[in-house]
Write a protein that holds these residues in place. Structure first.
Motif, mmCIF file in Angstrom:
data_model
loop_
_atom_site.group_PDB
_atom_site.id
_atom_site.type_symbol
_atom_site.label_atom_id
_atom_site.label_comp_id
_atom_site.label_asym_id
_atom_site.label_seq_id
_atom_site.Cartn_x
_atom_site.Cartn_y
_atom_site.Cartn_z
ATOM 1 N N GLU A 198 107.489 13.529 8.491
ATOM 2 C CA GLU A 198 107.672 14.383 10.100
ATOM 3 C C GLU A 198 108.856 13.696 10.600
ATOM 4 O O GLU A 198 109.601 14.653 11.158
ATOM 5 N N LYS A 199 108.996 12.403 10.705
ATOM 6 C CA LYS A 199 109.959 12.051 11.574
ATOM 7 C C LYS A 199 111.025 11.151 10.928
ATOM 8 O O LYS A 199 111.989 10.363 11.516
ATOM 9 N N GLY A 200 110.985 11.146 9.632
ATOM 10 C CA GLY A 200 111.968 10.567 8.675
ATOM 11 C C GLY A 200 112.342 9.025 8.714
ATOM 12 O O GLY A 200 113.347 8.624 8.192
ATOM 13 N N MET A 201 111.412 8.498 9.071
ATOM 14 C CA MET A 201 111.212 6.952 9.087
ATOM 15 C C MET A 201 111.203 6.400 7.646
ATOM 16 O O MET A 201 110.763 6.902 6.796
ATOM 17 N N ARG A 202 112.429 5.519 7.399
ATOM 18 C CA ARG A 202 112.745 4.838 6.628
ATOM 19 C C ARG A 202 112.539 3.606 6.241
ATOM 20 O O ARG A 202 112.916 2.619 5.451
ATOM 21 N N GLN A 203 112.251 2.869 7.482
ATOM 22 C CA GLN A 203 112.033 1.475 7.407
ATOM 23 C C GLN A 203 110.592 1.363 8.269
ATOM 24 O O GLN A 203 110.272 1.991 9.448
ATOM 25 N N PHE A 204 109.861 0.207 7.725
ATOM 26 C CA PHE A 204 108.440 -0.008 8.427
ATOM 27 C C PHE A 204 108.339 -1.313 8.664
ATOM 28 O O PHE A 204 108.428 -2.156 7.687
ATOM 29 N N LEU A 205 107.848 -1.841 9.732
ATOM 30 C CA LEU A 205 107.476 -3.376 10.036
ATOM 31 C C LEU A 205 105.959 -3.204 10.438
ATOM 32 O O LEU A 205 105.520 -2.582 11.265
ATOM 33 N N ASP A 206 104.989 -3.533 9.457
ATOM 34 C CA ASP A 206 103.557 -3.480 9.518
ATOM 35 C C ASP A 206 103.065 -4.975 9.936
ATOM 36 O O ASP A 206 103.135 -5.806 9.126
ATOM 37 N N ILE A 207 102.379 -5.045 11.234
ATOM 38 C CA ILE A 207 101.950 -6.312 11.846
ATOM 39 C C ILE A 207 100.221 -6.304 11.647
ATOM 40 O O ILE A 207 99.602 -5.327 11.952
ATOM 41 N N GLY A 208 99.845 -7.467 11.003
ATOM 42 C CA GLY A 208 98.246 -7.294 10.902
ATOM 43 C C GLY A 208 98.009 -6.571 9.597
ATOM 44 O O GLY A 208 97.101 -5.715 9.444
ATOM 45 N N THR A 209 98.581 -6.747 8.623
ATOM 46 C CA THR A 209 98.579 -6.194 7.171
ATOM 47 C C THR A 209 97.148 -6.369 6.626
ATOM 48 O O THR A 209 96.629 -5.113 6.128
ATOM 49 N N GLY A 210 96.573 -7.171 6.559
ATOM 50 C CA GLY A 210 95.229 -7.490 5.924
ATOM 51 C C GLY A 210 95.210 -7.673 4.549
ATOM 52 O O GLY A 210 96.488 -7.441 3.868
ATOM 53 N N ILE A 211 94.148 -7.629 3.855
ATOM 54 C CA ILE A 211 94.284 -8.088 2.452
ATOM 55 C C ILE A 211 94.253 -6.680 1.756
ATOM 56 O O ILE A 211 93.707 -5.684 2.196
ATOM 57 N N PRO A 212 95.483 -6.708 0.896
ATOM 58 C CA PRO A 212 95.723 -5.401 0.273
ATOM 59 C C PRO A 212 94.624 -4.580 -0.531
ATOM 60 O O PRO A 212 93.981 -4.990 -1.102
ATOM 61 N N THR A 213 94.594 -3.327 -0.101
ATOM 62 C CA THR A 213 93.784 -2.438 -0.694
ATOM 63 C C THR A 213 94.600 -1.156 -0.875
ATOM 64 O O THR A 213 95.058 -0.618 0.080
ATOM 65 N N SER A 214 94.677 -0.567 -2.111
ATOM 66 C CA SER A 214 95.506 0.603 -2.346
ATOM 67 C C SER A 214 94.786 1.871 -2.070
ATOM 68 O O SER A 214 93.417 1.969 -1.942
ATOM 69 N N PRO A 215 95.448 2.713 -1.393
ATOM 70 C CA PRO A 215 96.991 2.680 -1.353
ATOM 71 C C PRO A 215 97.350 1.761 0.039
ATOM 72 O O PRO A 215 97.023 2.074 1.100
ATOM 73 N N ASN A 216 98.269 1.083 -0.272
ATOM 74 C CA ASN A 216 98.892 0.316 0.954
ATOM 75 C C ASN A 216 99.995 0.978 1.522
ATOM 76 O O ASN A 216 100.356 2.179 1.254
ATOM 77 N N LEU A 217 100.590 0.781 2.804
ATOM 78 C CA LEU A 217 101.420 1.405 3.441
ATOM 79 C C LEU A 217 102.780 1.597 2.700
ATOM 80 O O LEU A 217 103.104 3.009 2.729
ATOM 81 N N HIS A 218 103.071 0.817 1.961
ATOM 82 C CA HIS A 218 104.411 0.927 1.443
ATOM 83 C C HIS A 218 104.106 2.211 0.310
ATOM 84 O O HIS A 218 104.999 2.911 -0.112
ATOM 85 N N GLU A 219 103.011 2.215 -0.011
ATOM 86 C CA GLU A 219 102.569 3.191 -1.534
ATOM 87 C C GLU A 219 102.475 4.598 -0.792
ATOM 88 O O GLU A 219 102.919 5.703 -1.325
ATOM 89 N N VAL A 220 101.999 4.684 0.381
ATOM 90 C CA VAL A 220 101.835 5.927 1.054
ATOM 91 C C VAL A 220 103.485 6.492 1.540
ATOM 92 O O VAL A 220 103.744 7.537 1.222
ATOM 93 N N VAL A 221 104.338 5.571 2.165
ATOM 94 C CA VAL A 221 105.586 6.146 2.266
ATOM 95 C C VAL A 221 106.525 6.259 1.389
ATOM 96 O O VAL A 221 107.541 7.209 1.647
ATOM 97 N N GLN A 222 106.447 5.311 0.443
ATOM 98 C CA GLN A 222 107.411 5.650 -0.465
ATOM 99 C C GLN A 222 107.144 6.612 -1.470
ATOM 100 O O GLN A 222 108.079 7.169 -2.319
ATOM 101 N N GLU A 223 105.988 7.058 -1.631
ATOM 102 C CA GLU A 223 105.732 8.224 -2.344
ATOM 103 C C GLU A 223 106.325 9.494 -1.660
ATOM 104 O O GLU A 223 106.869 10.289 -2.241
ATOM 105 N N ILE A 224 106.607 9.300 -0.426
ATOM 106 C CA ILE A 224 107.345 10.453 0.343
ATOM 107 C C ILE A 224 108.879 10.203 0.120
ATOM 108 O O ILE A 224 109.599 11.107 -0.115
ATOM 109 N N ALA A 225 109.118 9.217 0.445
ATOM 110 C CA ALA A 225 110.636 8.512 0.227
ATOM 111 C C ALA A 225 110.713 7.205 -0.570
ATOM 112 O O ALA A 225 110.540 6.354 0.222
ATOM 113 N N PRO A 226 111.066 7.330 -1.861
ATOM 114 C CA PRO A 226 111.064 5.991 -2.526
ATOM 115 C C PRO A 226 112.042 5.079 -1.895
ATOM 116 O O PRO A 226 111.950 3.860 -2.285
#
Length: 266
Positions: A65-93
């Motif tokens: 909705e807001k066209g963000m193509r750069q993300f800085l994620d603080i406090g990522t935690g232990i990876p569990t799919s779907p991770n943030l990059h999987e969510v946003v890159q599905e929308i905009a690779p």
């Protein structure tokens, strides 16, 4: 990896979170905290799942909705799919993501975090958000993101580990200050306002195992967004942020101990 760096004698919020959600990257002390906290507040697992759902929902909203193509994620935690990059890159690779966490276990999983789309890029840095200068001056961030362009900052399930109010506000403000106009912030803030007695026991349990945390009121949560333009519906319990009312109806307010909001930097 050296046990001293892993703090296996102390609980770590990311590992407790991993245990509650059924993961395997945790130690006895983390499981002790998780089990005792669940006895005190059985809704903890619901709360933690909703925190992850808020991350997915807010990240998807900012990308779609807001066209963000750069993300800085603080406090990522232990990876569990779907991770943030999987969510946003599905929308905009082509989206670029930098992950940051202070738990060495997350570093050991960095390869999983960095398997993003071919068009985009993901990177990971080990740092504590209490030291924002280390984050902002890191090679990983500077080679991945262009901070002259609008960027989404996501700080999910982490500020309650900064006990001092002034320090917590300072580090969030410092991270926001470097972002250009048109950037966005998604943030959650832990609260005990909906189940104070049970959550007092949870907080004591975490503190007894070396991982103290701080609950905040709604007024205190709103201070993190000073100078920003809150997106509707503002600062609300995180499960209520832009959620289908039918889904909200199945979740009791007393089962959620976190406020969430998304805001734009003017």
């Amino acid at each position: 990896m050296a046990p001293a760096r892993l703090r296996t004698h102390q609980a770590h919020g990311a590992r407790v979170y991993d245990y509650i959600l059924g993961g395997k990257d945790n130690y006895d002390v983390d499981r002790e905290v998780g089990d005792a906290s669940l006895r005190a507040w059985p809704a903890l697992s619901t709360h933690m799942r909703e925190a992850r759902t808020f991350m997915h929902r807010s990240a998807r909203y900012l990308a779609a909705e807001k066209g963000m193509r750069q993300f800085l994620d603080i406090g990522t935690g232990i990876p569990t799919s779907p991770n943030l990059h999987e969510v946003v890159q599905e929308i905009a690779p082509e989206t670029r993501v930098v992950y940051c966490d202070n738990d060495p276990i997350v570093l050991s999983h960095a390869r999983a975090l960095m398997k993003g789309s071919r068009e985009g890029r993901t990177s990971y840095l080990e740092a504590d958000m209490r030291d924002p200068e280390k984050i902002l001056n890191s090679r990983e961030l500077l080679e991945t993101l262009d901070l002259t362009q609008p960027t989404a900052l996501t700080v999910i399930s982490v500020v309650h580990f900064i006990l001092d109010e002034d320090e917590a506000l300072r580090v969030v403000k410092r991270l926001v200050d470097v972002l250009p106009s048109g950037s966005w912030v998604a943030l959650t803030i832990a609260t005990d306002e909906f189940a104070p007695e049970a959550l007092a026991k949870v907080a004591q349990n975490y503190a007894d195992h070396g991982e103290p945390l701080k609950w905040r009121t709604k007024a205190e949560a709103e201070r993190f967004f000073d100078g920003l333009e809150l997106e509707e519906p503002g600062v609300v319990q995180m499960h209520k942020w832009r959620r289908d009312p039918a889904e909200i109806a199945h979740i009791a307010d007393s089962d959620i101990a976190m406020y969430g909001a998304v805001a734009r930097k003017p």
